[in-house]
Design a protein around this motif. Structure first.
Motif, PDB file in Angstrom:
ATOM      1  N   SER A   1       0.853  -1.199   0.000  1.00 32.13           N
ATOM      2  CA  SER A   1       0.000   0.000   0.000  1.00 32.13           C
ATOM      3  C   SER A   1       0.879   1.236   0.000  1.00 32.13           C
ATOM      4  N   PRO A   2       1.415   1.602  -1.168  1.00 29.70           N
ATOM      5  CA  PRO A   2       2.338   2.738  -1.218  1.00 29.70           C
ATOM      6  C   PRO A   2       1.671   4.084  -1.011  1.00 29.70           C
ATOM      7  N   VAL A   3       0.324   4.133  -1.147  1.00 33.32           N
ATOM      8  CA  VAL A   3      -0.384   5.409  -1.018  1.00 33.32           C
ATOM      9  C   VAL A   3      -1.374   5.314   0.136  1.00 33.32           C
ATOM     10  N   ASN A   4      -1.330   6.261   1.047  1.00 37.20           N
ATOM     11  CA  ASN A   4      -2.292   6.358   2.136  1.00 37.20           C
ATOM     12  C   ASN A   4      -3.350   7.395   1.781  1.00 37.20           C
ATOM     13  N   VAL A   5      -4.607   6.984   1.874  1.00 31.60           N
ATOM     14  CA  VAL A   5      -5.724   7.875   1.558  1.00 31.60           C
ATOM     15  C   VAL A   5      -6.170   8.578   2.827  1.00 31.60           C
ATOM     16  N   LYS A   6      -6.177   9.878   2.783  1.00 32.50           N
ATOM     17  CA  LYS A   6      -6.661  10.670   3.906  1.00 32.50           C
ATOM     18  C   LYS A   6      -8.126  11.015   3.664  1.00 32.50           C
ATOM     19  N   THR A   7      -9.000  10.483   4.511  1.00 26.26           N
ATOM     20  CA  THR A   7     -10.438  10.683   4.354  1.00 26.26           C
ATOM     21  C   THR A   7     -10.888  11.870   5.190  1.00 26.26           C
ATOM     22  N   VAL A   8     -11.529  12.797   4.523  1.00 25.55           N
ATOM     23  CA  VAL A   8     -12.108  13.964   5.202  1.00 25.55           C
ATOM     24  C   VAL A   8     -13.620  13.855   5.059  1.00 25.55           C
ATOM     25  N   SER A   9     -14.304  13.570   6.146  1.00 22.78           N
ATOM     26  CA  SER A   9     -15.747  13.356   6.114  1.00 22.78           C
ATOM     27  C   SER A   9     -16.470  14.694   6.245  1.00 22.78           C
ATOM     28  N   LEU A  10     -17.191  15.048   5.201  1.00 21.22           N
ATOM     29  CA  LEU A  10     -18.020  16.250   5.229  1.00 21.22           C
ATOM     30  C   LEU A  10     -19.430  15.863   5.658  1.00 21.22           C
ATOM     31  N   TYR A  11     -19.998  16.593   6.598  1.00 22.49           N
ATOM     32  CA  TYR A  11     -21.294  16.270   7.190  1.00 22.49           C
ATOM     33  C   TYR A  11     -21.288  14.835   7.724  1.00 22.49           C
ATOM     34  N   PRO A  12     -20.422  14.517   8.685  1.00 26.13           N
ATOM     35  CA  PRO A  12     -20.341  13.137   9.194  1.00 26.13           C
ATOM     36  C   PRO A  12     -21.634  12.715   9.882  1.00 26.13           C
ATOM     37  N   VAL A  13     -22.002  11.448   9.692  1.00 27.27           N
ATOM     38  CA  VAL A  13     -23.176  10.846  10.326  1.00 27.27           C
ATOM     39  C   VAL A  13     -22.664   9.717  11.211  1.00 27.27           C
ATOM     40  N   LYS A  14     -23.102   9.686  12.468  1.00 26.82           N
ATOM     41  CA  LYS A  14     -22.442   8.810  13.446  1.00 26.82           C
ATOM     42  C   LYS A  14     -22.767   7.343  13.262  1.00 26.82           C
ATOM     43  N   ASN A  15     -23.922   6.984  12.682  1.00 24.76           N
ATOM     44  CA  ASN A  15     -24.214   5.566  12.475  1.00 24.76           C
ATOM     45  C   ASN A  15     -25.242   5.407  11.360  1.00 24.76           C
ATOM     46  N   TYR A  16     -25.459   4.155  10.986  1.00 23.08           N
ATOM     47  CA  TYR A  16     -26.363   3.844   9.872  1.00 23.08           C
ATOM     48  C   TYR A  16     -27.812   4.180  10.229  1.00 23.08           C
ATOM     49  N   GLY A  17     -28.173   3.996  11.499  1.00 23.39           N
ATOM     50  CA  GLY A  17     -29.531   4.309  11.917  1.00 23.39           C
ATOM     51  C   GLY A  17     -29.864   5.777  11.719  1.00 23.39           C
ATOM     52  N   THR A  18     -28.917   6.647  12.050  1.00 23.33           N
ATOM     53  CA  THR A  18     -29.117   8.078  11.820  1.00 23.33           C
ATOM     54  C   THR A  18     -29.299   8.367  10.343  1.00 23.33           C
ATOM     55  N   ALA A  19     -28.500   7.721   9.497  1.00 20.84           N
ATOM     56  CA  ALA A  19     -28.596   7.949   8.057  1.00 20.84           C
ATOM     57  C   ALA A  19     -29.946   7.500   7.500  1.00 20.84           C
ATOM     58  N   MET A  20     -30.558   6.473   8.111  1.00 18.11           N
ATOM     59  CA  MET A  20     -31.829   5.949   7.615  1.00 18.11           C
ATOM     60  C   MET A  20     -33.035   6.618   8.262  1.00 18.11           C
ATOM     61  N   THR A  21     -32.813   7.422   9.296  1.00 20.38           N
ATOM     62  CA  THR A  21     -33.932   8.054   9.998  1.00 20.38           C
ATOM     63  C   THR A  21     -34.805   8.922   9.093  1.00 20.38           C
ATOM     64  N   PRO A  22     -34.243   9.787   8.213  1.00 17.08           N
ATOM     65  CA  PRO A  22     -35.126  10.591   7.359  1.00 17.08           C
ATOM     66  C   PRO A  22     -36.055   9.744   6.500  1.00 17.08           C
ATOM     67  N   PHE A  23     -35.554   8.638   5.980  1.00 15.20           N
ATOM     68  CA  PHE A  23     -36.392   7.804   5.118  1.00 15.20           C
ATOM     69  C   PHE A  23     -37.521   7.159   5.916  1.00 15.20           C
ATOM     70  N   TYR A  24     -37.177   6.501   7.028  1.00 13.70           N
ATOM     71  CA  TYR A  24     -38.209   5.810   7.796  1.00 13.70           C
ATOM     72  C   TYR A  24     -39.168   6.791   8.463  1.00 13.70           C
ATOM     73  N   THR A  25     -38.706   7.967   8.803  1.00 18.09           N
ATOM     74  CA  THR A  25     -39.600   8.972   9.390  1.00 18.09           C
ATOM     75  C   THR A  25     -40.615   9.453   8.362  1.00 18.09           C
ATOM     76  N   ASN A  26     -40.166   9.755   7.162  1.00 18.37           N
ATOM     77  CA  ASN A  26     -41.096  10.180   6.114  1.00 18.37           C
ATOM     78  C   ASN A  26     -42.053   9.055   5.732  1.00 18.37           C
TER      79      ASN A  26
END
Length: 682
Positions: free
Chosen positions: A344-369
């Motif tokens: 692995s000669p290249v290290n990827v630096k991940t910068v999370s924009l608008y981070p979401v703490k878990n999958y449940g949070t990400a699915m909340t808008p869909f299941y709420t609507n």
């Protein structure tokens, strides 16, 4: 407005005064919330529980022996690493048990490492390359999502194989590099030891040569001076001989003449001696030039030897020479670091924009609507849409009835939205950057959804309810609540901007994960734009559908089985021109209507039968086309449109039939009754 407020007040009084109604109302408020909450909880973080996904691993690797790598069993190394990995439920077993377990459903997948795995892995070192393989068995029937998780397990093993190969290759490369470094270091050491000594000897010899050249140069200088003196003496002697010869010739003495002739005979000898001295002087000059050039060359050679000596001294103390020695003795090499770099000669630096703490949070808008839409469907299933009349409701119009019951629906909609959104935040502690904005999005979404469902259901009755169900079916894949819309078929991508879920979900995402510029308000505006068409349906189209809806309720009531609104509003009147025609010639009008009714009745059953046949035949045709062409979604839509078209056709047939019956009833009324109807119209 009084009628509207009275209807709302009466509805609340009726609900509050009945204990069972209160219990049902509480259930209506909380049941849709449970739909959202159970789904959010189930999807809170499913990837933390992947240890329960059982994957069988069978190691059949026999290992290999190689000059470069020594003894190697890559299969054992893989098993050793997997035992430290608790991300998945690894089960270590034999080949047959692993494969049969996948077939039986005991394991979601099985990974078999073959006998020649290690041998193929290091085949590149022998020049006969054989790609190593791993057998991967997968039970896709057991679960739809599990294969994606087990694919991760296979990828994990593949990564470990890559790391093992890189480690083996790196060790071989490091050993070869160390051997080359040792040889280079030894050569450099010998060169550093011998060359300065040889350089010193060469420098001494050059110095001795320079001394000899200087001595020769001085000798040449002295010889040139002696030649010059000899040249001068010879010239003086020659002049004296010439002078003596002339003097002797003047004496006329025989002896003197002979002596003069002898002196004249010496002139060629003088010339030869002059030439000899000139040649000697020229040779001495050339020798001096050669000595000077040789001395210059020796000086330059001595300077270069001094420079090389300085370079050797600098090289001996240089970092590269030190690194070469460290490379030779292995003190500067780390096989693990080299393996990691090569793999692995290249290290990827991940910068999370608008981070979401878990999958449940990400699915909340869909299941709420989705729960908010279900709330509206629950409301039309539990609460009546049509308003029943009493002595206080005089001259009740369709719009007043609509808004009177609408206020009750909206009260429930606001309560349901508040309960669902509060539960999302308080019970499950989902991430939310802007709580007021989240509640506002939930309340507006509930307001829009319940308005749509209420308007469609009260305007088109059972057909409207079916449309509401169809809309939620389309919005689940078309709103990008789960998968990105770009991953869905073109039909849903085209439908995406036309669905209210699209904007309700996006508005909640902005509130939960963080807002960007004015996107939240843009989504809220687009969501609100669904309200004008909804009110046009409920207030503009519904009055035109009253008689048709009453007819449907009447027909459904006749079955004694299907649910219908028994107190639905009607427009029990005909056009003014029809009333005047009846008054001008009631008997002839009645006869004319009877003829039309008899003629229509003859074809009535045929018309209904043709519609029923179309409902059966058209879907079959489109169903066959769906399986014979690639554009399945197009024919699915055409199938639905054909069914709607046939239903519309049957509705028109039934409406014409009901309209003729109503005109016959008016034609059968007395003149006084007709005049009273006419007065009510004026």
């Amino acid at each position: 407005m009084k009628n509207v407020l009275w209807i709302f007040k009466r509805d609340i009084t009726r609900l509050a005064g009945n204990f069972v109604a209160v219990i049902v109302s509480i259930g209506v408020c909380f049941v849709p919330a449970l739909y959202a909450w159970f789904n959010i909880d189930a999807n809170m973080d499913p990837y933390e529980n992947t240890a329960g996904i059982h994957i069988a691993v069978a190691n059949c690797d026999e290992g290999t022996q190689n000059e470069a790598t020594g003894s190697l069993n890559a299969g054992d190394k893989i098993i050793e690493n997997l035992k430290k990995n608790d991300a998945l439920g690894w089960v270590f077993t034999g080949r047959s048990e692993a494969v049969s377990g996948v077939r039986a459903g005991d394991y979601y997948a099985a990974i078999v490492i073959p006998e020649d795995f290690s041998e193929d892995l290091v085949s590149i070192l022998s020049g006969k390359i054989e790609s190593p393989r791993i057998e991967y068995y997968l039970n896709e029937k057991k679960n739809a999502i599990a294969p994606k998780v087990t694919d991760t397990g296979a990828a994990t093993i593949q990564q470990q194989v890559d790391e093992t190969f890189v480690s083996v290759a790196s060790e071989a490369a490091v050993e070869a590099l160390q051997e080359a470094a040792k040889k280079a270091s030894n050569d450099a050491s010998q060169l550093n030891d011998n060359l300065p000594r040889k350089m010193t000897k060469a420098s001494e010899k050059i110095e001795n040569a320079e001394i000899s050249l200087k001595n020769n140069y001085r000798t040449d200088t002295q010889n040139r001076a002696k030649i010059a003196k000899s040249e001068a003496a010879l010239s003086s002697t020659e002049k004296a001989a010439q002078s003596a010869s002339r003097s002797l010739k003047l004496t006329k003495d025989t002896l003197a003449v002979k002596l003069a002739e002898s002196l004249d005979g010496m002139q060629p000898s003088f010339a030869k001696m002059h030439r000899l001295l000139t040649q000697t002087e020229t040779a001495l000059n050339q020798s001096s030039d050669a000595i000077e050039q040789t001395a210059d060359i020796l000086g330059k050679a001595e300077d270069r030897i001094d420079g090389v000596s300085e370079d050797l001294s600098a090289l001996s103390s240089a970092a590269i020479y030190t690194s070469l020695r460290q490379l030779a003795d292995g003190s500067s090499l780390n096989t693990d670091e080299i393996s990691q770099f090569i793999s692995s000669p290249v290290n990827v630096k991940t910068v999370s924009l608008y981070p979401v703490k878990n999958y449940g949070t990400a699915m909340t808008p869909f299941y709420t609507n989705l729960a908010l839409w279900v709330s509206g469907i629950v409301l039309i299933s539990v609460l009546k849409m049509e308003v029943d009349r009493d002595e206080r409701l005089k001259n009740l119009t369709a719009s007043q009835a609509y808004f009177g019951r609408w206020m009750t629906y909206m009260l429930f909609a606001f309560i349901q939205a508040a309960i669902i959104c509060a539960g999302d935040l308080l019970i499950f502690d989902v991430q939310c950057e802007n709580i007021p904005a989240f509640f506002a999005a939930g309340i507006l979404a509930s307001f829009v959804y319940v308005n749509m469902i209420y308007a469609l259901a009260i305007t088109f009755k059972h057909t409207g309810k079916a449309i509401c169900v169809l809309l939620v079916i389309l919005q689940i894949p078309g709103s990008a609540g789960t998968y990105p819309i770009e991953m869905t078929p073109g039909f849903f991508r085209a439908l995406h901007p036309l669905l209210p879920f699209t904007y309700g979900i996006n508005a909640m995402r902005e509130a939960m994960a963080g807002m960007y510029e004015n996107y939240y308000w843009k989504y809220m505006l687009f969501l609100a734009l669904f309200l004008p068409p909804v009110f046009i349906i409920g207030l503009g189209i519904r009055p035109l559908m009253l008689n048709l809806n009453r007819m449907f309720d009447k027909k459904l009531e006749e079955t004694g089985l299907m649910i219908c609104d028994e107190n639905g509003m009607t427009r029990e009147r005909v056009r003014l021109s029809t009333l005047l025609a009846i008054l001008n010639g009631q008997e002839s009008f009645h006869t004319k209507m009877m003829e039309k009714a008899e003629k229509f009745e003859k074809n009535y059953n045929k018309l209904k039968l043709s519609g029923i046949l179309l409902i059966l035949v058209l879907p079959l045709i489109f169903l066959v086309l769906m399986f014979s062409v690639s554009s399945k979604m197009v024919f699915l839509v055409l199938w639905i449109v054909s069914i709607v078209g046939v239903v519309l056709y049957l509705t028109i047939v039934e409406f014409v039939h009901d309209n003729l019956e109503r005109k016959l009833r008016y034609a059968s009324k007395s003149r006084d009754e007709l005049l009273n109807s006419l007065k009510g119209r004026v």
